[in-house]
Motif scaffolding. Sequence first.
Motif, mmCIF file in Angstrom:
data_model
loop_
_atom_site.group_PDB
_atom_site.id
_atom_site.type_symbol
_atom_site.label_atom_id
_atom_site.label_comp_id
_atom_site.label_asym_id
_atom_site.label_seq_id
_atom_site.Cartn_x
_atom_site.Cartn_y
_atom_site.Cartn_z
ATOM 1 N N ASP A 182 -4.479 4.015 3.711
ATOM 2 C CA ASP A 182 -4.270 2.590 4.005
ATOM 3 C C ASP A 182 -3.113 2.349 4.953
ATOM 4 O O ASP A 182 -2.800 1.203 5.266
ATOM 5 C CB ASP A 182 -3.975 1.823 2.704
ATOM 6 N N SER A 200 -10.699 -3.944 4.427
ATOM 7 C CA SER A 200 -11.173 -3.183 3.277
ATOM 8 C C SER A 200 -10.521 -1.802 3.335
ATOM 9 O O SER A 200 -10.312 -1.246 4.407
ATOM 10 C CB SER A 200 -12.685 -3.052 3.329
ATOM 11 N N GLU A 201 -10.181 -1.272 2.164
ATOM 12 C CA GLU A 201 -9.444 -0.014 2.150
ATOM 13 C C GLU A 201 -10.368 1.148 2.509
ATOM 14 O O GLU A 201 -11.501 1.218 2.056
ATOM 15 C CB GLU A 201 -8.845 0.195 0.761
ATOM 16 N N ARG A 243 -9.361 9.028 -0.675
ATOM 17 C CA ARG A 243 -9.004 8.335 -1.917
ATOM 18 C C ARG A 243 -9.632 9.109 -3.049
ATOM 19 O O ARG A 243 -10.806 8.983 -3.329
ATOM 20 C CB ARG A 243 -9.553 6.929 -1.889
ATOM 21 N N LYS A 262 0.848 -1.198 0.000
ATOM 22 C CA LYS A 262 0.000 0.000 0.000
ATOM 23 C C LYS A 262 0.880 1.243 0.000
ATOM 24 O O LYS A 262 1.995 1.234 0.516
ATOM 25 C CB LYS A 262 -0.853 0.036 1.265
ATOM 26 N N THR A 305 0.072 -8.099 2.627
ATOM 27 C CA THR A 305 -0.934 -7.097 2.974
ATOM 28 C C THR A 305 -1.266 -7.086 4.452
ATOM 29 O O THR A 305 -2.118 -6.333 4.883
ATOM 30 C CB THR A 305 -2.242 -7.361 2.205
#
Lengths: 596, 45, 90
Positions: free
Chosen positions: A324, B8-9, A487, A319, B3
């Motif tokens: 994130d 969830s982002e 985002r 990321k 990850t």
Amino acid sequence: MTNSILPALIFIIGGFMIPFFRGRAKSIYMMLIPVVGFINLINIPMGNHYLMGFSDFKLVLLHIDRLSLLFGYIYHIIAFITVIYILNFKNDVEYVSGFFYAGAALGAVFAGDLFSFFIFWEMLTIGSVMLIWARKTKSAQAAGLRYLLVHAFGGLVLLAGIVLNFTETGSLEMLKLTLSGPGSYLIFLGIGINCAWPVLHPWLTDAYPEATIGGTVFLSAFTTKTAVYALARLFPGTEALIWIGVAMAAFPIFYAVIENDLRRVLAYSLINQVGFMVVGIGIGTELAINGACAHAFNDILFKGLLFMSMGAVMYRTGKINATDLGGLYKSMPWTALFCCVGAASISAFPLFSGFVSKSMVMEAAASGSHLVGQKSYVIVWLVLLFASAGVFHHAGIKIPFFAFFGHDAGHRVKEAPLNMLIAMGIAAVLCVFIGTFPKPLYNLLPFAVDYHPYTISHVLSQTELLFFSALAFTLLLLSGIYPAEMRALNVDADWIYRKSGKALYQIFDTVLNPLNAWCERLVRGAATGTADFFKDAGAKISIFVAVNIWLLAGYRDKHLEIKKQKLYNDILQGTLPAGIGAAVTITFILLVYVFI
Amino acid sequence: MKTGKDKSELMELKHDAVPGYRGIFSVVFTLSLLYMAFILFQPCF
Amino acid sequence: MEKKHVFDDPRNVKRLLTVFFSTVVILLILDVFYIVLSKTHVIHRHVNYKWEEFWGFYAFYGFVACVILVLVSKYILRPLAKREEDYYDK
């Protein structure tokens, strides 16, 4: 001619050999290339080497003076650090293009004439595009193509400028140019595109965050700094550069505050730092040029360090968006530490490298404002001070805070691989070393340095500036005013391209298309008319001749009409009796013989 | 490994206000702004 | 159970903030001393502008600059520039 090798060739040819090595030998070989290059470089005496001439052109492939040497040193250092950083990627495309790119940058910096400079300049583009494409994602491909288009255009502008300049002055030398005549302006603009001047800059913030993890570290070092070198060589003291630099230092920090992709934040702060250098070159005094060069040297190290730390985060977590990330100091403490060193250096904290170089440009601007006719430098100084506070705000605090502290995103990953840590460690140590002992760096600068960064006044004022920037961040964050990370993407000057492109299209559509249609009608009318005429011209002429003969022979009315019709059809369909055809042919051949 | 946790982002990462700081901020900022305006209003040389 | 880290403990965050706010105040106090010492010529001070001689010029400039930076970014630039994430793909 010396017995040294062209620095660019060591990197380029050495780079192409990398795929032939395997395993540990490959790693050692890759680290050896910059080392060998460096040993070669320090043994080359000052002056011009590798002189070549073809027809009227005198080419100097290797021009060593203090300015080119300074950039040569730092390019070798950052190449060495970056190579260690990318050892674990096992991607030959990235290795080869990285070395090709670094070699091209060395070639451009050491080029003693504009033509060989241009050749290496174009090679820079090729190398960097390969580094972007090596990421192999769809967006990287698209960004790489846009990058290629922009730089191909920039290269053409530069080439046109060099050619025009050559016809004007008859010289290809890399000497100081003044902005007069189209040639010099085109060279200026061509360099400006690579330097990411405002409005010409979106290629940088577009492409750098799309490149591979190691590729971005390479990219951050060479393209813009080579442009800075070229400006320092060709256009020192050009006043336009001051205002261009001021704009560069000021506007990107606003974008950096609202940007979510942390590597893009760094790309914006890269433009901001290059702005300081461009201002320094524009002021053009010895102190200012020294400051610009020293800052370029330091920026390569701390910007590389910051991109490396963000790359390590990306490598481990996958990321890069601030939304994130967070809380990574728990699992990547060393990376966090190195990132903080880079952040402190870019923000010019005392004892870190930015402190000893950025202030030279500031001081040059401030002392310049006391001269007659340069009162406007006060504004330059105020904006640079604003940008200094702003850079701490977004690069110094935002990057480490959102990646390593702040809201814990729950990533529990391993610390960065050892080679990455070593690379970051070397860069971090250099940042602190230069910041604490600036003398060795000052000794490398183009002019003799009479500047002392560590005065009580400077240390206190800079510390105040930075701590109160941090206070602003803290209070804004705690009072909930600090803008949320989102985002989303932010359109930049690319908006101008796209909208003006569309507007241009509309204009062409409304103006040129009717014109086109009108021209088409005109041409088609003329063409069909002519074609209609020539379709049966032969037959008509024949009939005209024949009718006269037939009239003399006594044919009238119906007979004449029938004969005319028959002849017309015969000629058009090519069904003349064989005899007549043969007679015509023979007549033609006879005529040819008679006249020749 | 890559990850960490499968989360969830986030679409947006808001910074919640800590009670009391808004007032401090307003006061400090207003005063600083006035003081700064006062300084910059002076001749610089 | 996962290891507790430094800033997992709110008391540590509070400590850090206290240290930070104290440093900020100390810097302003130091500036008073510095002005006094340079006015009495104990320390030589080189300034380019009169502005720099005011108490805490750099401090307040930095603070105001950063707040304005953030407010302009948030309330002017973001509404103008922000687009959907897939804006270019449309």
